[in-house]
Write an enzyme that holds these catalytic residues in place. Structure first.
Site, PDB file in Angstrom:
ATOM      1  N   THR A   1      -9.138  -2.937  -0.930  1.00 32.71           N
ATOM      2  CA  THR A   1     -10.399  -2.257  -0.639  1.00 32.71           C
ATOM      3  C   THR A   1     -11.321  -2.541  -1.805  1.00 32.71           C
ATOM      4  OG1 THR A   1      -9.225  -0.578   0.621  1.00 32.71           O
ATOM      5  CG2 THR A   1     -11.367   0.071  -0.212  1.00 32.71           C
TER       6      THR A   1
ATOM      7  N   GLU B   1      -8.500  -3.156   4.840  1.00 28.22           N
ATOM      8  CA  GLU B   1      -7.192  -2.488   4.774  1.00 28.22           C
ATOM      9  C   GLU B   1      -6.205  -3.257   3.926  1.00 28.22           C
ATOM     10  OE1 GLU B   1      -3.773  -2.173   5.839  1.00 28.22           O
ATOM     11  OE2 GLU B   1      -3.778  -0.099   5.199  1.00 28.22           O
TER      12      GLU B   1
END
Length: 574
Positions: free
Chosen positions: A389, A409
């Site tokens: 992230t 993700e």
């Protein structure tokens, strides 16, 4: 140099492989400015954001430019194929808006999505690559919504830095080369194999000039009209790539993409000493958990503890265990389950929870509580995010303040490259098991639902409602601890934001403390062991990027930027 103090995030059902990361970078020098500032995970993105601000752009304008550049230069972490949460303080209106650009599940999924033939949850690493894990991307429409409300420069202008860089190329960094070379899924997909590896199948060496004309073309189309991403050729190519993936083909359709809707939420806010801490509301669990941790520590007088002491570590660990227990039970997408937000932040509830902590000891069990107004018919299960992230913080010349956390993700998302960008695997943030103890999981898979997240973009306000800190981090479920540690460092110990970011990290996993490799916290091992912990050394890589805002008596202000030395980011401003 700041005192070196270890703070924590709690890990549950999280693969140990997620601890692996590129080598730690060197410490960053303090950066100050008086007018405007950008702090991001990559120098190219920081430069693009500062350029937009210098041209008269707003903080939202700069955020758009930053996100487009990060799509190119930090593809392992975020991009237009994923989602994001943005917290925005409007200096003129005095309001705070939480923008939800989290991905949504396709219409044709159900809560058996990640169950194997035996009816048991599949291994997450097996479920991540391919189309099955892809949700409808949300970041482009979310940014378009924010720009319509708070932009100053034309939408198309904000894409030019990324378009030029994609066409001309950027230099592959050692960190990107390392992550490419250690990923075991990229070579399984022809497009990612061709883009990230040379003819011999070797990861592109650091120093390689990497061009991405396909992404430049995609960004040019979106620059003309953001809806070009959600309808027409781009959406059709995304759906086709997902449904025909060589591994785990999925059901994401053009209709799923076209129907995606970004949302505006009410941020979660709570007082802490003389400040007001605001962060992202559900479907992110991050804001509630961060606030719970610091509020529990307020009752335990963490400000009075010596920063490097085992006593301070012990308090933070135990408070975090309680916050994560509540997170695991009560949080999910508020459009599908009743989340007891007010109850989880209730003063009396937190006072009672704090009383469970006996300083100098380890709780045998850290149970979830029963907050006021909580339903009794469901339970959540830890989704087990992977820390791929990014976070960036921006303050413009008018005082508008952005905290934005963006993600695909897993590292490189689901590894499907479409038109020059990677797609997300955010559906694996759902609970794989739809039931727990006979009750439905709050975070189970459902059509149109947004998976639970730990992203915690945070803005802190002073008693005059002026923003004094914008901060956030990547790190999967560890985000919560990374952000909370920085808040304690800045607010309680009066550290600079850079020194607070550089405080060592730790994690609590399967009953063991993992101390950041090479940190000063290793000296506390004997005392921590005597308390009942089982500390071990491990790499724990955050990506904290923040800006502290300090106000002078004459009405002037100083912006103080911080960039995490564990990644390759920078802070810059005027």
């Amino acid at each position: 140099m700041a005192p070196r103090f270890l703070l924590i995030g709690i890990l549950t059902l999280w693969p140990m492989a997620a601890f692996a990361e590129a080598p730690v970078e060197t410490p960053r020098a303090a950066v100050t400015a008086s007018r405007q500032m950008v702090a991001t995970a990559n120098p190219h993105a920081t430069d693009a954001g500062v350029d937009i601000l210098r041209r008269g752009g707003s903080a939202v304008d700069a955020a758009i430019a930053v996100q487009m550049v990060l799509t190119l230069v930090e593809p392992q972490s975020s991009g237009i194929g994923g989602g994001a949460f943005m917290l925005l303080h409007d200096a003129e209106q005095g309001g705070l808006t939480a923008y939800d650009g989290r991905e949504t599940a396709p219409a044709k999924v159900d809560d058996t999505l990640f169950l194997g033939p035996d009816g048991q949850p599949r291994d997450k690493d097996e479920a991540m690559p391919g189309g099955q894990s892809a949700g409808a991307p949300g970041v482009v429409r979310m940014l378009a919504m924010a720009h319509k409300e708070h932009g100053k420069l034309p939408w198309a202008d904000l894409f030019q830095p990324a378009i030029a860089l994609a066409r001309d190329g950027f230099i592959v960094s050692p960190r990107l080369q390392y992550l490419i070379s250690t990923d075991k899924h990229l070579k399984k997909f022809p497009a990612t194999l061709a883009y990230f590896f040379n003819a011999k199948g070797e990861a592109l060496p650091a120093g390689t000039l990497l061009k991405n004309p396909a992404l430049a073309d995609t960004l040019e189309r979106i620059a003309r009209d953001p809806e070009a991403f959600y309808t027409g050729e781009i959406a059709a190519d995304i759906a086709r790539a997902v449904q025909t993936a060589p591994i785990n083909p999925g059901t994401l359709s053009e209709a799923d993409i076209a129907s995606y809707t970004p949302l505006k939420r009410e941020a979660v806010c709570a007082p802490y000493r003389v400040w007001n801490i605001c962060s992202m509301s559900p479907p992110s669990s991050g804001g509630i958990a961060v606030i719970q941790i610091v509020r529990l520590l307020e009752d335990l007088n963490i400000a009075g503890a010596k920063p490097a002491s085992p006593e301070a570590i012990n308090l933070f660990v135990e408070a975090s265990r309680l916050a994560y227990a509540d997170r695991a039970k009560w949080l999910g997408d508020p459009d599908f389950v009743a989340v007891p937000v007010a109850g989880l932040l209730d003063d009396n509830y937190l006072t009672a929870r704090s009383a469970l902590i006996a300083p100098g000891t380890v709780m045998e069990d850290a149970p979830a509580g029963d907050p006021p107004g909580a339903p009794q018919a469901f339970r959540s299960i830890e989704p087990g995010e992977i820390p791929a992230t990014t976070h960036y913080s921006i303050v413009d010349q008018w005082g508008n303040t952005v905290a934005m956390t963006s993600s695909v993700e897993a590292a490189f998302g689901n590894r499907i490259l479409v038109r020059g960008f990677l797609l997300n695997n955010q559906l694996t943030d759902f609970s794989f098991a739809p039931m727990d103890g006979g009750a439905p999981a709050a975070n189970r898979v459902e059509p149109g639902k947004r998976p639970l997240s730990s992203m915690s973009p945070t803005i802190v306000f002073d008693a005059e409602d002026r923003p004094v800190l914008t901060i956030g981090s990547p790190g999967g479920p560890l985000i919560i601890g990374f952000v909370a540690k920085t808040l304690i460092g800045v607010l309680d110990w009066n550290l600079s934001v850079q020194d607070a970011i550089e405080l060592p990290n730790l994690a609590f996993f399967n009953g063991k403390l993992f101390l950041e490799r090479g940190s000063a916290a290793l000296a506390a091992v004997p005392r921590l062991t005597a308390m009942g912990y089982a500390p071990q050394e491990a790499p724990l890589v955050s990506g904290l990027h923040g800006i502290a805002i300090r106000y002078g008596a004459d009405g002037g202000r100083t912006l103080e930027g911080g960039a995490d030395p564990r990644r390759e980011g920078t802070a810059a401003g005027d």
